[in-house]
Motif scaffolding. Structure first.
Motif, PDB file in Angstrom:
ATOM      1  N   PHE A   1      12.723  10.400  -1.207  1.00 54.50           N
ATOM      2  CA  PHE A   1      11.672  10.909  -2.083  1.00 54.50           C
ATOM      3  C   PHE A   1      10.342  10.951  -1.333  1.00 54.50           C
ATOM      4  N   ASN A   2       9.649  12.103  -1.401  1.00 55.80           N
ATOM      5  CA  ASN A   2       8.399  12.273  -0.662  1.00 55.80           C
ATOM      6  C   ASN A   2       7.189  12.376  -1.575  1.00 55.80           C
ATOM      7  N   GLY A   3       7.288  11.861  -2.786  1.00 53.44           N
ATOM      8  CA  GLY A   3       6.163  11.915  -3.719  1.00 53.44           C
ATOM      9  C   GLY A   3       5.260  10.706  -3.589  1.00 53.44           C
ATOM     10  N   TRP A   4       4.666  10.294  -4.716  1.00 51.07           N
ATOM     11  CA  TRP A   4       3.759   9.149  -4.717  1.00 51.07           C
ATOM     12  C   TRP A   4       4.435   7.918  -4.136  1.00 51.07           C
ATOM     13  N   LEU A   5       3.755   7.248  -3.246  1.00 50.17           N
ATOM     14  CA  LEU A   5       4.318   6.052  -2.628  1.00 50.17           C
ATOM     15  C   LEU A   5       4.557   4.943  -3.653  1.00 50.17           C
ATOM     16  N   THR A   6       3.644   4.825  -4.636  1.00 52.94           N
ATOM     17  CA  THR A   6       3.833   3.783  -5.646  1.00 52.94           C
ATOM     18  C   THR A   6       5.044   4.067  -6.522  1.00 52.94           C
ATOM     19  N   LEU A   7       5.266   5.333  -6.846  1.00 54.81           N
ATOM     20  CA  LEU A   7       6.438   5.681  -7.648  1.00 54.81           C
ATOM     21  C   LEU A   7       7.719   5.434  -6.854  1.00 54.81           C
ATOM     22  N   LYS A   8       7.728   5.823  -5.595  1.00 57.12           N
ATOM     23  CA  LYS A   8       8.906   5.589  -4.749  1.00 57.12           C
ATOM     24  C   LYS A   8       9.193   4.091  -4.655  1.00 57.12           C
ATOM     25  N   ALA A   9       8.158   3.289  -4.430  1.00 55.20           N
ATOM     26  CA  ALA A   9       8.340   1.839  -4.338  1.00 55.20           C
ATOM     27  C   ALA A   9       8.835   1.275  -5.666  1.00 55.20           C
ATOM     28  N   ALA A  10       8.296   1.767  -6.761  1.00 57.01           N
ATOM     29  CA  ALA A  10       8.711   1.287  -8.075  1.00 57.01           C
ATOM     30  C   ALA A  10      10.188   1.595  -8.325  1.00 57.01           C
TER      31      ALA A  10
ATOM     32  N   LEU B   1      16.641  -2.434  -6.897  1.00 57.51           N
ATOM     33  CA  LEU B   1      16.967  -3.681  -6.191  1.00 57.51           C
ATOM     34  C   LEU B   1      16.887  -4.925  -7.082  1.00 57.51           C
ATOM     35  N   CYS B   2      15.958  -4.924  -8.047  1.00 58.81           N
ATOM     36  CA  CYS B   2      15.681  -6.153  -8.810  1.00 58.81           C
ATOM     37  C   CYS B   2      15.998  -6.058 -10.300  1.00 58.81           C
TER      38      CYS B   2
ATOM     39  N   LEU C   1      13.969 -12.180  -4.820  1.00 59.14           N
ATOM     40  CA  LEU C   1      13.607 -10.995  -4.053  1.00 59.14           C
ATOM     41  C   LEU C   1      14.374 -10.954  -2.739  1.00 59.14           C
ATOM     42  N   SER C   2      15.048  -9.839  -2.508  1.00 59.01           N
ATOM     43  CA  SER C   2      15.755  -9.636  -1.247  1.00 59.01           C
ATOM     44  C   SER C   2      14.739  -9.329  -0.153  1.00 59.01           C
ATOM     45  N   PRO C   3      15.142  -9.430   1.112  1.00 57.15           N
ATOM     46  CA  PRO C   3      14.210  -9.071   2.194  1.00 57.15           C
ATOM     47  C   PRO C   3      13.666  -7.643   2.052  1.00 57.15           C
ATOM     48  N   LYS C   4      14.506  -6.708   1.618  1.00 56.91           N
ATOM     49  CA  LYS C   4      14.042  -5.324   1.461  1.00 56.91           C
ATOM     50  C   LYS C   4      13.011  -5.235   0.335  1.00 56.91           C
ATOM     51  N   ALA C   5      13.259  -5.923  -0.781  1.00 60.35           N
ATOM     52  CA  ALA C   5      12.305  -5.908  -1.897  1.00 60.35           C
ATOM     53  C   ALA C   5      10.971  -6.511  -1.463  1.00 60.35           C
ATOM     54  N   LEU C   6      11.031  -7.604  -0.712  1.00 55.85           N
ATOM     55  CA  LEU C   6       9.805  -8.231  -0.207  1.00 55.85           C
ATOM     56  C   LEU C   6       9.010  -7.258   0.663  1.00 55.85           C
ATOM     57  N   THR C   7       9.690  -6.553   1.548  1.00 56.96           N
ATOM     58  CA  THR C   7       9.031  -5.596   2.442  1.00 56.96           C
ATOM     59  C   THR C   7       8.365  -4.481   1.642  1.00 56.96           C
ATOM     60  N   ILE C   8       9.064  -3.974   0.631  1.00 57.24           N
ATOM     61  CA  ILE C   8       8.519  -2.885  -0.195  1.00 57.24           C
ATOM     62  C   ILE C   8       7.272  -3.364  -0.932  1.00 57.24           C
ATOM     63  N   ILE C   9       7.362  -4.534  -1.563  1.00 56.16           N
ATOM     64  CA  ILE C   9       6.235  -5.047  -2.350  1.00 56.16           C
ATOM     65  C   ILE C   9       5.043  -5.351  -1.444  1.00 56.16           C
TER      66      ILE C   9
END
Length: 168
Positions: free
Chosen positions: A69-78, A84-85, A124-132
């Protein structure tokens, strides 16, 4: 109603009023069941299932689609954090930096956001931590992890609430 085991009333789960009466009679010695006249008058609520991906290959496809996804970074992270969670949308929208313990790798949902009004922890997984942690430069001084895109002070991100609905 029938008694099971040590005198515990057994009532079908579709009859909450009958369960209350059974509780009253077994606990407090109530003489009669005031809901008896209502039996059959109340229709059961039909159970509705929501769309869900249960196949691991389809779930992998969803994760790849979100990653691309190439849209809003906050939406992609959400969307990534949702996958993941598994937080409830309101928990995600109102996530504050103070709810996260990066050392213990846990996200604590406070009671005022929790469905049953009881705080709970999400590991929180390592990937979730990195995203947040990657959202900190985007949210700036906001208390919210996912602030509105227009201004940092405006509050939780409405796109986190509406975004997934637009995706089907």
């Amino acid at each position: 109603m029938k008694l099971v085991g040590t005198g515990t009333p057994h009532i079908p789960s579709g009859q909450p009023s009958a369960r209350c009466s059974a509780f009253a009679s077994t606990t407090y010695g109530a003489d009669n069941d005031p809901t008896y006249a209502l039996r059959g008058a109340l229709l059961p609520v039909e159970e509705q299932h929501h769309a869900a991906i249960t196949d691991e290959k389809e779930f992998g496809g969803l994760l790849r689609t979100i990653d691309e996804f190439n849209g809003w970074l906050t939406l992609k992270a959400a969307l990534q954090i949702m996958a993941l969670c598994y937080p409830r949308p309101v928990e995600l929208r109102h996530a504050e930096w103070g709810h996260f313990d990066f050392k213990e790798k846990v996200w604590t949902i406070p009671e005022h956001l929790a469905k049953m009004r009881r705080p709970h922890d999400i590991p929180l997984s390592p990937k979730a931590l990195t995203i947040i942690q990657g959202l900190k430069p985007i949210s700036g001084d906001s208390q919210y992890v996912f602030p509105l895109s227009m201004t940092v002070e405006s509050g939780p991100c409405i796109f986190v609430q509406k975004g997934p609905r637009f995706w089907g």
